[in-house]
Motif scaffolding. Structure first.
Motif, PDB file in Angstrom:
ATOM      1  N   GLY A 141      62.518 -55.756 -29.272  1.00 48.24           N
ATOM      2  CA  GLY A 141      62.383 -56.284 -30.611  1.00 48.24           C
ATOM      3  C   GLY A 141      62.773 -55.384 -31.920  1.00 48.24           C
ATOM      4  N   ALA A 142      62.720 -54.066 -31.696  1.00 47.31           N
ATOM      5  CA  ALA A 142      62.820 -53.026 -32.504  1.00 47.31           C
ATOM      6  C   ALA A 142      64.334 -52.537 -32.340  1.00 47.31           C
ATOM      7  N   PRO A 143      65.175 -52.571 -33.234  1.00 41.76           N
ATOM      8  CA  PRO A 143      66.526 -52.012 -33.118  1.00 41.76           C
ATOM      9  C   PRO A 143      66.851 -50.776 -32.878  1.00 41.76           C
ATOM     10  N   ALA A 144      67.525 -50.275 -31.852  1.00 41.84           N
ATOM     11  CA  ALA A 144      67.724 -49.019 -31.675  1.00 41.84           C
ATOM     12  C   ALA A 144      69.320 -48.533 -31.776  1.00 41.84           C
ATOM     13  N   TRP A 145      69.239 -47.018 -31.987  1.00 40.09           N
ATOM     14  CA  TRP A 145      70.565 -46.576 -32.298  1.00 40.09           C
ATOM     15  C   TRP A 145      70.748 -45.453 -31.312  1.00 40.09           C
ATOM     16  N   ILE A 146      71.902 -45.440 -30.406  1.00 38.12           N
ATOM     17  CA  ILE A 146      72.093 -44.468 -29.448  1.00 38.12           C
ATOM     18  C   ILE A 146      73.651 -44.065 -29.773  1.00 38.12           C
ATOM     19  N   HIS A 147      73.438 -42.606 -30.206  1.00 37.38           N
ATOM     20  CA  HIS A 147      74.637 -42.000 -30.596  1.00 37.38           C
ATOM     21  C   HIS A 147      74.980 -40.786 -29.470  1.00 37.38           C
ATOM     22  N   LEU A 148      76.287 -41.157 -28.900  1.00 39.72           N
ATOM     23  CA  LEU A 148      76.793 -40.457 -27.803  1.00 39.72           C
ATOM     24  C   LEU A 148      78.198 -39.493 -27.931  1.00 39.72           C
ATOM     25  N   ASP A 149      78.195 -38.498 -27.143  1.00 41.12           N
ATOM     26  CA  ASP A 149      79.406 -37.659 -27.106  1.00 41.12           C
ATOM     27  C   ASP A 149      80.314 -38.146 -26.039  1.00 41.12           C
ATOM     28  N   TYR A 150      81.269 -38.841 -26.270  1.00 42.21           N
ATOM     29  CA  TYR A 150      82.034 -39.657 -24.987  1.00 42.21           C
ATOM     30  C   TYR A 150      82.642 -38.878 -23.973  1.00 42.21           C
ATOM     31  N   THR A 151      82.783 -37.540 -24.701  1.00 40.03           N
ATOM     32  CA  THR A 151      83.393 -36.596 -23.691  1.00 40.03           C
ATOM     33  C   THR A 151      82.659 -35.994 -22.528  1.00 40.03           C
ATOM     34  N   SER A 152      81.168 -36.260 -22.693  1.00 44.70           N
ATOM     35  CA  SER A 152      80.512 -35.827 -21.930  1.00 44.70           C
ATOM     36  C   SER A 152      80.537 -36.787 -20.617  1.00 44.70           C
ATOM     37  N   GLU A 153      80.483 -36.130 -19.417  1.00 43.60           N
ATOM     38  CA  GLU A 153      80.335 -37.008 -18.136  1.00 43.60           C
ATOM     39  C   GLU A 153      78.920 -37.944 -17.893  1.00 43.60           C
ATOM     40  N   LYS A 154      78.035 -37.326 -18.416  1.00 41.69           N
ATOM     41  CA  LYS A 154      76.670 -37.959 -18.251  1.00 41.69           C
ATOM     42  C   LYS A 154      76.759 -39.283 -19.210  1.00 41.69           C
ATOM     43  N   ALA A 155      77.387 -38.968 -20.433  1.00 42.00           N
ATOM     44  CA  ALA A 155      77.526 -39.942 -21.356  1.00 42.00           C
ATOM     45  C   ALA A 155      78.354 -41.298 -20.826  1.00 42.00           C
ATOM     46  N   GLN A 156      79.422 -40.854 -20.272  1.00 44.83           N
ATOM     47  CA  GLN A 156      80.498 -41.729 -19.651  1.00 44.83           C
ATOM     48  C   GLN A 156      79.648 -42.592 -18.502  1.00 44.83           C
ATOM     49  N   GLN A 157      78.951 -41.731 -17.737  1.00 42.62           N
ATOM     50  CA  GLN A 157      78.329 -42.372 -16.455  1.00 42.62           C
ATOM     51  C   GLN A 157      77.137 -43.422 -17.072  1.00 42.62           C
ATOM     52  N   TRP A 158      76.376 -42.989 -18.136  1.00 42.63           N
ATOM     53  CA  TRP A 158      75.455 -43.876 -18.609  1.00 42.63           C
ATOM     54  C   TRP A 158      76.226 -45.263 -19.333  1.00 42.63           C
ATOM     55  N   LEU A 159      77.265 -45.085 -19.837  1.00 43.17           N
ATOM     56  CA  LEU A 159      77.817 -46.358 -20.400  1.00 43.17           C
ATOM     57  C   LEU A 159      78.578 -47.209 -19.279  1.00 43.17           C
ATOM     58  N   ASN A 160      79.061 -46.585 -18.263  1.00 41.31           N
ATOM     59  CA  ASN A 160      79.779 -47.525 -17.142  1.00 41.31           C
ATOM     60  C   ASN A 160      78.574 -48.047 -16.208  1.00 41.31           C
ATOM     61  N   GLU A 161      77.403 -47.316 -16.144  1.00 39.44           N
ATOM     62  CA  GLU A 161      76.294 -48.037 -15.044  1.00 39.44           C
ATOM     63  C   GLU A 161      75.080 -48.508 -15.611  1.00 39.44           C
ATOM     64  N   LYS A 162      74.546 -47.856 -16.918  1.00 40.77           N
ATOM     65  CA  LYS A 162      73.514 -48.496 -17.345  1.00 40.77           C
ATOM     66  C   LYS A 162      73.246 -49.068 -18.577  1.00 40.77           C
ATOM     67  N   SER A 163      74.506 -49.082 -19.129  1.00 41.80           N
ATOM     68  CA  SER A 163      74.438 -49.649 -20.657  1.00 41.80           C
ATOM     69  C   SER A 163      74.414 -51.251 -20.762  1.00 41.80           C
ATOM     70  N   GLY A 164      74.909 -51.793 -19.584  1.00 48.59           N
ATOM     71  CA  GLY A 164      75.067 -53.334 -19.416  1.00 48.59           C
ATOM     72  C   GLY A 164      76.103 -53.873 -20.487  1.00 48.59           C
TER      73      GLY A 164
END
Length: 325
Positions: free
Chosen positions: A35-58
């Protein structure tokens, strides 16, 4: 300050108290689910950020591709109850060109904001400072209002600097015209053209965001978004004005330099017209054939010199009488 956390630049839970709670990688999967809005700010050049977006962001793959795309143009695309919003801000980093604009890509839904960037964006850092000071956004709508307002307001300094530059160049053109001014004007026009090229689609993206009524943006927030869009429209009009003024000033410089060149060529033509008959006489008297009159006369040189002087004076009087110069 930004965290060196392998792709996670910022992450906050906007708990409605203006001062959000910082999140880590382990908190991101449930961020925005309570219920509480969340802000997630990522560096899209990072492999870990890309992996999270592809596998866990939904997120849908189309949205993920938009968040990871390297070359983007400002736009707003609706997907169900959310929107993919891409905006650009003026690059105010040291030793950088303002027209080299920095982009931010955002996926916005009722209780979550996922944003990505490659280079540091000062407007995002402003929001973090507001959150840490207890004056941050409490909803997704307020976040959008705050971010777009900071993006647009930071352009004001760049536009004012360009207006002062074009005004100074216009004053210099009144005093003198030179190639150096033409170079400065060309650089100013290039900056205005590049800025407008990105701000024009950004205006369309803002209008699209406003026209598509989203449930997570309140009427009050829409009013602020419209004001921000109006400011952006005014800045685009200012860029058009700067570009037109620079073009007119360039034309004035070109006209002044062309007039100078014409005056110089005209004076050279007058001089050539005066010396043309004199050159004919000296050429005629310089031929090496027998029977040349005055060849044995000691005073012949002075007679010829006096005659040529008289001819030159008569030519000058004739040209002056006819207002040729």
């Amino acid at each position: 300050m930004e965290r060196d956390n392998d792709g996670l630049v910022y992450a906050y839970s906007l708990n409605g108290e203006r001062k959000g709670q910082a999140l880590d990688w382990s908190d991101l999967e449930t961020a925005g689910c309570e219920g509480a809005p969340a802000w997630i700010h990522l560096d899209y050049t990072s492999e870990k950020a890309q992996q999270w977006l592809n596998e866990k962001s939904g997120l849908d793959q189309v949205i993920i591709d938009g968040l990871l795309c390297d070359e983007t143009s400002p736009r707003c695309t609706r997907f169900g109850q959310g929107a993919l919003l891409i905006l650009r801000g003026v690059n105010l980093a040291p030793n950088s060109d303002p027209e080299d604009m920095v982009s931010i890509r955002m996926w916005i839904e009722p209780y979550r904001i996922i944003s990505t960037r490659k280079r540091r964006l000062l407007s995002a850092q402003d929001i973090v400072e507001h959150i840490e000071q207890g004056v941050g956004p409490t909803s997704v709508g307020e976040f959008l209002v705050m971010l777009t307002d900071r993006l647009i307001s930071r352009m004001q300094g760049t536009l004012h600097a360009q207006e002062e530059t074009i005004a100074a160049l216009e004053e210099q053109v009144i005093d003198s015209a030179s190639h150096s001014l033409r170079s400065e004007l060309a650089d100013l026009r290039r900056q205005a053209i590049v800025l407008r090229r990105y701000l024009s689609p950004q205006r369309d993206a803002m209008q699209k965001l406003i026209s598509d009524r989203f449930s997570f943006i309140s009427d009050h927030d829409y009013i602020h978004l419209r004001q921000t869009s109006d400011h952006l429209l005014r800045y685009i009009e200012d860029l058009d004005s700067i570009r037109e003024r620079a073009s007119i000033t360039q034309d004035e410089i070109a006209s002044a330099m062309s007039e100078q060149m014409n005056n110089r060529m005209y004076m050279l033509s007058i001089v050539a017209a005066i010396f043309l008959p004199l050159g004919f006489l000296t050429g005629l008297l310089g031929i090496n054939v027998g029977g040349m009159p005055g060849a044995e006369e000691p005073s012949a040189f002075w007679l010829v010199a006096g005659l040529m002087t008289a001819i030159a004076v008569l030519q000058i009087i004739f040209l002056r009488f006819n207002r040729w110069f």
